[in-house]
Write a protein that holds these residues in place. Structure first.
Motif, mmCIF file in Angstrom:
data_model
loop_
_atom_site.group_PDB
_atom_site.id
_atom_site.type_symbol
_atom_site.label_atom_id
_atom_site.label_comp_id
_atom_site.label_asym_id
_atom_site.label_seq_id
_atom_site.Cartn_x
_atom_site.Cartn_y
_atom_site.Cartn_z
ATOM 1 N N ASP A 118 32.093 32.289 25.140
ATOM 2 C CA ASP A 118 31.498 31.332 26.079
ATOM 3 C C ASP A 118 30.393 32.057 26.846
ATOM 4 O O ASP A 118 30.549 33.217 27.236
ATOM 5 N N ASP A 137 37.656 28.266 30.095
ATOM 6 C CA ASP A 137 38.321 26.960 30.081
ATOM 7 C C ASP A 137 39.551 27.085 29.186
ATOM 8 O O ASP A 137 39.457 27.039 27.964
ATOM 9 N N LEU A 168 28.797 30.549 22.597
ATOM 10 C CA LEU A 168 29.262 29.170 22.724
ATOM 11 C C LEU A 168 28.887 28.660 24.113
ATOM 12 O O LEU A 168 29.149 29.337 25.110
ATOM 13 N N THR A 169 28.263 27.506 24.196
ATOM 14 C CA THR A 169 27.856 26.987 25.499
ATOM 15 C C THR A 169 28.030 25.478 25.559
ATOM 16 O O THR A 169 27.926 24.787 24.533
ATOM 17 N N ALA A 170 28.304 24.981 26.759
ATOM 18 C CA ALA A 170 28.457 23.541 26.936
ATOM 19 C C ALA A 170 27.110 22.850 27.033
ATOM 20 O O ALA A 170 26.995 21.646 26.801
ATOM 21 N N ASP A 178 29.347 37.806 31.870
ATOM 22 C CA ASP A 178 29.181 36.586 31.085
ATOM 23 C C ASP A 178 29.064 36.932 29.605
ATOM 24 O O ASP A 178 29.053 38.105 29.201
ATOM 25 N N MET A 204 31.246 32.996 31.938
ATOM 26 C CA MET A 204 32.620 33.381 32.241
ATOM 27 C C MET A 204 32.638 34.196 33.523
ATOM 28 O O MET A 204 31.618 34.783 33.902
ATOM 29 N N CYS A 215 39.917 26.466 25.240
ATOM 30 C CA CYS A 215 40.178 27.666 24.452
ATOM 31 C C CYS A 215 41.385 27.438 23.539
ATOM 32 O O CYS A 215 41.346 27.765 22.342
ATOM 33 N N ASP A 225 36.803 32.168 26.369
ATOM 34 C CA ASP A 225 36.290 31.038 27.155
ATOM 35 C C ASP A 225 37.167 30.889 28.385
ATOM 36 O O ASP A 225 38.397 30.950 28.283
ATOM 37 N N LYS A 262 29.281 23.429 22.524
ATOM 38 C CA LYS A 262 30.715 23.194 22.410
ATOM 39 C C LYS A 262 31.063 21.849 21.775
ATOM 40 O O LYS A 262 32.226 21.637 21.419
#
Length: 222
Positions: free
Chosen positions: A56, A12, A83-85, A63, A59, A16, A10, A106
């Motif tokens: 994620d 972030d 994994l996604t927001a 990606d 990225m 992470c 990830d 997430k």
């Protein structure tokens, strides 16, 4: 049962680190490496023994979905969970097509993520509730559209030639005057024909007919 060896990727770094710490406290889970880009994730996979890659979706560089496809080709024994927001409907089908076994948001609690990671090692596929709702809605739309298309195709296929000519121009958004001029008809006759076409196709308006025709893939004149 051995611990599930997890790669977490990830961009972030704070998230992470927080997620890696949380997962490491879960029984049966061992985070063996973290990565912050898709390229780093692939390099990690090449040098470490990993059971599940938790990636994620967005990225820098490659990606998560591109990385998933690469893992499927080069390391098919590794399960991938995306994994996604955000529960975006465009990510989900791409992820599944690339070979992901899970798609989670997430905001999913860490203990649930741990259970999902263990589940995919047993052959399970898991989609979080919100992405699952999007998937159901999309398939519902496809099913409904397919039903409408069959009705429209049936109506067009049984349409007499004099109406079919008008239909083709009507579907292209031609006005009554344009139709009358091109087919050498009176506007009054065109108006009657248009009404009959709308009735045969169960359309409430010319706009609805044009939209349904475009969506159906019916190409006027073929």
């Amino acid at each position: 049962m051995d611990d599930v060896r997890v790669l977490l990727a990830d961009d972030d770094r704070l998230l992470c680190a927080t997620m890696a710490a949380g997962l490491s406290e879960c029984r049966g889970i061992r985070v063996v490496d973290v990565a912050y880009t898709g390229d780093q994730a692939l390099r990690s996979i090449a040098r470490r023994d990993i059971d599940v890659a938790l990636l994620d979706v967005e990225m820098p560089g490659m990606d998560g979905i591109e990385v998933t496809a690469c893992i499927g080709k080069e390391h098919p024994e590794i399960a991938v969970v995306i994994l996604t927001a955000f529960a975006r409907d465009d990510f989900l089908p791409r992820a599944l097509y690339a070979g992901a076994r899970g798609f989670i948001t997430k905001d999913t609690p860490v203990d649930q993520i741990a259970a999902i990671l263990q589940g995919v090692m047993q052959g399970n596929m898991t989609i979080s509730p919100r992405p699952a709702d999007l998937l159901r809605a999309e398939y519902g739309t496809i099913a409904l559209r397919h039903h409408r298309d069959r009705d429209l195709e049936r109506a067009v296929s049984t349409m007499p030639d004099h109406l079919r000519s008008v239909f083709e121009l009507l579907a292209a958004a031609a006005t009554n005057r344009e139709i009358a001029r091109r087919l050498h008809l009176s506007e009054a006759t065109v108006k009657v024909y248009v009404s009959e076409i709308l009735a045969r196709t169960a359309c409430e308006s010319r706009t609805q007919l044009a939209v349904r025709t475009a969506r159906s893939g019916i190409v006027p004149g073929t």
